[in-house]
Design an enzyme around this catalytic site. Structure first.
Site, short mmCIF file in Angstrom:
data_model
loop_
_atom_site.label_atom_id
_atom_site.label_comp_id
_atom_site.label_asym_id
_atom_site.label_seq_id
_atom_site.Cartn_x
_atom_site.Cartn_y
_atom_site.Cartn_z
N CYS A 1 9.15 -0.38 7.71
CA CYS A 1 8.50 -1.67 7.99
C CYS A 1 9.53 -2.75 8.32
O CYS A 1 9.23 -3.68 9.05
CB CYS A 1 7.62 -2.08 6.82
SG CYS A 1 8.45 -1.95 5.23
N TRP B 1 2.88 6.65 4.43
CA TRP B 1 3.54 7.94 4.58
C TRP B 1 5.03 7.82 4.91
O TRP B 1 5.75 8.81 4.90
CB TRP B 1 2.86 8.74 5.71
CG TRP B 1 2.50 7.88 6.89
CD1 TRP B 1 1.27 7.31 7.11
CD2 TRP B 1 3.34 7.46 7.97
NE1 TRP B 1 1.31 6.55 8.27
CE2 TRP B 1 2.57 6.63 8.81
CE3 TRP B 1 4.68 7.70 8.31
CZ2 TRP B 1 3.08 6.04 9.98
CZ3 TRP B 1 5.19 7.11 9.46
CH2 TRP B 1 4.39 6.30 10.26
N GLU C 1 3.97 -3.62 16.60
CA GLU C 1 4.79 -2.72 15.78
C GLU C 1 4.84 -1.34 16.43
O GLU C 1 3.81 -0.70 16.60
CB GLU C 1 4.22 -2.62 14.36
CG GLU C 1 5.13 -1.88 13.41
CD GLU C 1 4.65 -1.92 11.97
OE1 GLU C 1 3.44 -1.73 11.73
OE2 GLU C 1 5.49 -2.13 11.08
N GLU D 1 1.85 -5.43 1.39
CA GLU D 1 3.08 -5.34 2.20
C GLU D 1 2.67 -4.63 3.48
O GLU D 1 2.36 -3.45 3.45
CB GLU D 1 4.15 -4.59 1.43
CG GLU D 1 5.55 -4.89 1.94
CD GLU D 1 6.05 -3.85 2.91
OE1 GLU D 1 5.68 -3.95 4.11
OE2 GLU D 1 6.80 -2.97 2.48
N GLY E 1 0.94 -0.76 3.96
CA GLY E 1 0.46 -0.03 5.13
C GLY E 1 0.26 -0.98 6.30
O GLY E 1 0.97 -1.99 6.42
N SER E 2 -0.72 -0.67 7.13
CA SER E 2 -0.92 -1.47 8.34
C SER E 2 -1.62 -2.79 8.03
O SER E 2 -2.32 -2.91 7.03
CB SER E 2 -1.76 -0.67 9.34
OG SER E 2 -3.05 -0.48 8.81
N LYS F 1 -2.75 6.15 -5.00
CA LYS F 1 -3.34 6.91 -3.87
C LYS F 1 -2.27 6.98 -2.78
O LYS F 1 -2.08 6.03 -2.03
CB LYS F 1 -4.57 6.17 -3.35
CG LYS F 1 -5.62 7.05 -2.70
CD LYS F 1 -5.21 7.77 -1.45
CE LYS F 1 -5.29 6.96 -0.19
NZ LYS F 1 -4.82 7.72 0.99
P1 NDP Z 1 -2.88 2.59 6.93
O1 NDP Z 1 -2.65 1.17 6.61
O2 NDP Z 1 -4.20 2.96 7.51
O3 NDP Z 1 -2.66 3.49 5.63
C1 NDP Z 1 -1.97 3.07 4.46
C2 NDP Z 1 -2.67 3.63 3.22
O4 NDP Z 1 -3.97 3.07 3.11
C3 NDP Z 1 -2.88 5.15 3.27
O5 NDP Z 1 -2.73 5.69 1.97
C4 NDP Z 1 -4.30 5.25 3.76
O6 NDP Z 1 -4.88 6.48 3.44
C5 NDP Z 1 -4.95 4.10 3.00
N1 NDP Z 1 -6.22 3.61 3.56
C6 NDP Z 1 -6.72 3.79 4.81
N2 NDP Z 1 -7.91 3.14 4.93
C7 NDP Z 1 -8.15 2.53 3.74
C8 NDP Z 1 -9.21 1.68 3.24
N3 NDP Z 1 -10.24 1.33 3.99
N4 NDP Z 1 -9.12 1.23 1.97
C9 NDP Z 1 -8.06 1.56 1.19
N5 NDP Z 1 -7.04 2.35 1.61
C10 NDP Z 1 -7.08 2.83 2.86
O7 NDP Z 1 -1.69 3.03 7.86
P2 NDP Z 1 -1.55 4.28 8.82
O8 NDP Z 1 -1.00 5.39 8.03
O9 NDP Z 1 -2.82 4.54 9.58
O10 NDP Z 1 -0.48 3.72 9.85
C11 NDP Z 1 -0.88 2.79 10.84
C12 NDP Z 1 0.24 1.86 11.20
O11 NDP Z 1 0.60 1.08 10.06
C13 NDP Z 1 1.51 2.55 11.60
O12 NDP Z 1 1.43 2.88 12.95
C14 NDP Z 1 2.54 1.49 11.31
O13 NDP Z 1 2.62 0.61 12.41
C15 NDP Z 1 1.96 0.74 10.12
N6 NDP Z 1 2.58 1.14 8.84
C16 NDP Z 1 3.26 0.19 8.12
C17 NDP Z 1 3.88 0.54 6.95
C18 NDP Z 1 4.65 -0.42 6.11
O14 NDP Z 1 5.58 -0.01 5.42
N7 NDP Z 1 4.30 -1.69 6.08
C19 NDP Z 1 3.86 1.92 6.45
C20 NDP Z 1 3.08 2.81 7.25
C21 NDP Z 1 2.47 2.42 8.39
P3 NDP Z 1 -4.68 7.71 4.46
O15 NDP Z 1 -3.28 7.71 4.94
O16 NDP Z 1 -4.94 8.87 3.59
O17 NDP Z 1 -5.67 7.46 5.55
#
Ligand code: NDP
Length: 517
Positions: free
Chosen positions: A285, A155, A384, A251, A229-230, A179
């Site tokens: 990130c 996001w 983080e 990433e 993501g995370s 997605k």
């Molecule tokens: P997530 O890693 O949970 O989400 C990233 C994406 O993965 C979203 O589209 C999410 O969907 C999707 N997702 C969630 N669960 C699954 C699954 N089991 N299989 C496949 N896709 C899945 O990150 P969060 O948004 O919960 O953020 C958590 C932490 O991650 C933040 O606090 C931050 O520290 C870190 N982060 C790092 C980023 C980076 O650029 N590296 C970017 C964003 C966050 P949905 O959002 O719809 O649940």
């Protein structure tokens, strides 16, 4: 002109009518701005069928045909940039500048970059071999699109970190299902609509709106997954991909250190520390998450940074130049930031600027915050935070700074500030990170020619550079033997004493000459 309808259930890809809806909130105002379908596994399977049916025609357009559509996409994005920026702000609450500089300008560059460079990075390579058995044959390394790519995005950058990864996948000739985060789906939907207007064939790019389960269902359908993501979710995605034996590029999180040496240009270093820790409200990130400063310049650096941070305005963006720090996009993130600051203060840290979520009637914000007297027992130095916070730690020398910078499970980016650039480069080479900047920070992301990826728990694989498009392809080795070739080659049946001895002797001569040393 394409629009993303506000305040009403979204219908796209024909999946909206029966699906449950997810409301999209503006984090700066608390208002609901749209709702989108929460797609289940069946919808994703149907999308995948359509995407696979559409892919061969897209691949057959060749680099030129695909590049033409991507370049139209570039112009479309620029011509619609006002609406685009408004859409990004409406679902992230980020400032005009954060949307314009780090998202729209990235998008404009990326469309052109991949349209121009896909043919170069994916061109057939003529290969020479020293192997006797292939002498006289034509050897070719060819990159073939994998077919259907899944992109799962977060996001914090709905264009750059989500849609941005679709562009090289498309340029390579794949179909893509994206997605986006459930929090920020509108930007991706708008851009997909724009590409359709630009002539992208139906179903080559589809947006799968939904939550984590939708992402998990997507991994079950595709030939390769690109995830941002995370680290925790990244591990789950990697495990699911391993179960299906498909490649995954990840990433993940970061805890980027900044090192300030005593010969640094302190004014520049303080400006960079302020901007790159607070930009996008710290939700990047590769933002600066912690700083290590050599003792002789520590007090001066801290004073400069604290003054600059205190001057920042935080709040709901009202157009260009209105605030420096926007909203906290993801609701649970605010608790994480508050928890890290409270943990640090409880263990002895002092707050020199900010330190609280401002009291506002609407929206979600955190004050730009500077902390000192910090150490590695505190979460703010090791986990983080992903918020507008900068903890600054005094170190005796560069050796201690390097040791502490590397004392992290993460390894995404880092920066070193010194007037001695040779020394800076030598230190950068010792940092266990995917990218290190000397007298700069984060800027490597804009050089699309360079790989951007993480070491350690910050990820696997990279985006950008030749590897950033080749990962969306399989490699095929082609060996072409000329028409006028021998009927039977020397190593083949029937085995004969003379020819076998001759061959064995030849290999011995070839590889066994000289002393063993
Ligand atoms: P997530 O890693 O949970 O989400 C990233 C994406 O993965 C979203 O589209 C999410 O969907 C999707 N997702 C969630 N669960 C699954 C699954 N089991 N299989 C496949 N896709 C899945 O990150 P969060 O948004 O919960 O953020 C958590 C932490 O991650 C933040 O606090 C931050 O520290 C870190 N982060 C790092 C980023 C980076 O650029 N590296 C970017 C964003 C966050 P949905 O959002 O719809 O649940």
């Amino acid at each position: 002109m394409a629009t993303v309808e506000q305040h009403s259930p979204q219908t796209h890809n024909g999946f909206a009518s029966t699906a449950a809806q997810i409301e999209v909130e503006n984090p700066a105002t608390g208002q609901t701005v749209a709702s989108v379908p929460d797609m289940g596994a069946e919808s994703i399977a149907e999308m995948a069928r359509r995407a696979r049916a559409a892919q061969p025609e897209w691949e057959a357009l060749g680099f030129e045909g695909r590049g033409r559509i991507l370049l139209r996409g570039q112009k479309w994005l620029m011509h619609n940039s006002r609406q685009f920026i408004a859409t990004i702000i409406s679902e992230t609450g980020k400032t005009f500048e954060d949307a314009s500089l780090a998202e729209i300008s990235y998008g404009g560059n990326a469309f052109g970059f991949w349209a121009r460079n896909a043919p170069k990075y994916l061109a057939d390579e003529r290969v020479k071999s020293s192997q006797l058995l292939v002498k006289g044959k034509k050897l070719i390394l060819r990159y073939r699109p994998l077919g259907l790519i899944g992109v799962i995005g977060p996001w914090n950058y709905p264009f750059t970190n989500s849609f941005g990864d679709c562009i090289p996948a498309l340029a390579a000739g794949n179909s893509v299902i994206l997605k986006p985060s459930e929090i920020t789906p509108l930007t991706s939907m708008l851009m997909a609509e724009g590409l359709r207007e630009c002539g992208l064939p139906e179903h080559v790019l589809q947006i799968a709106t939904g939550r984590g389960e939708t992402g998990a269902a997507l991994v079950e359908q595709v030939d390769m997954i690109m995830f941002t993501g995370s680290t925790a979710t990244g591990r789950k995605v990697a495990q699911a991909a391993a179960g299906r034996l498909i490649p995954a590029s990840l990433e993940l999180g970061g805890k980027d250190p900044m090192i300030v040496l005593s010969d640094a240009d302190l004014e520049r270093a303080a400006n960079f520390a302020t901007y790159y820790s607070m930009q996008n409200a710290g939700q990047t990130c590769i933002s600066i998450e912690r700083a290590y400063v050599e003792a002789p310049v520590y007090d001066e650096f801290v004073a400069k940074v604290s003054e600059k941070v205190r001057a920042l305005r935080v709040g709901a963006p009202q157009g260009p130049g209105s605030v420096e720090v926007g909203a906290i996009t993801f609701p649970p993130q605010l608790k994480t930031i508050e928890d890290h600051v409270a943990d640090a203060v409880q263990k002895g840290a002092h707050v020199l600027a900010g330190g609280h979520a401002p009291r506002t009637e609407r929206g979600r914000f955190y004050e730009p915050t500077v902390l000192v007297d910090v150490d590695h027992t505190m979460k703010i130095m090791t986990e983080e935070t992903f918020g507008p916070t900068l903890p600054i730690m005094k170190v005796a020398d560069s050796e201690e700074a390097v040791r502490l910078a590397n004392d992290s499970p993460y390894g995404l980016g880092a920066s070193v500030f010194t007037r001695d650039t040779r020394r800076g480069e030598a230190i950068a080479r010792r940092l266990e990170v995917g990218a290190a900047n000397v007298n700069d920070a984060m800027i490597n992301y804009t050089a699309l020619e360079l790989p951007m990826g993480g070491a350690k728990a910050s990820g696997l694989g990279s985006r950008h550079g030749p590897g950033g498009i080749r990962k969306y392809c399989s490699q095929q080795a082609l060996v072409i033997t000329p028409r006028l070739a021998l009927k039977r080659e020397l190593h083949m049946y029937p085995y004969k004493s003379r020819s076998s001895r001759l061959l064995a002797g030849f290999f011995k001569f070839l590889y066994g000459r000289g002393r063993r040393g």
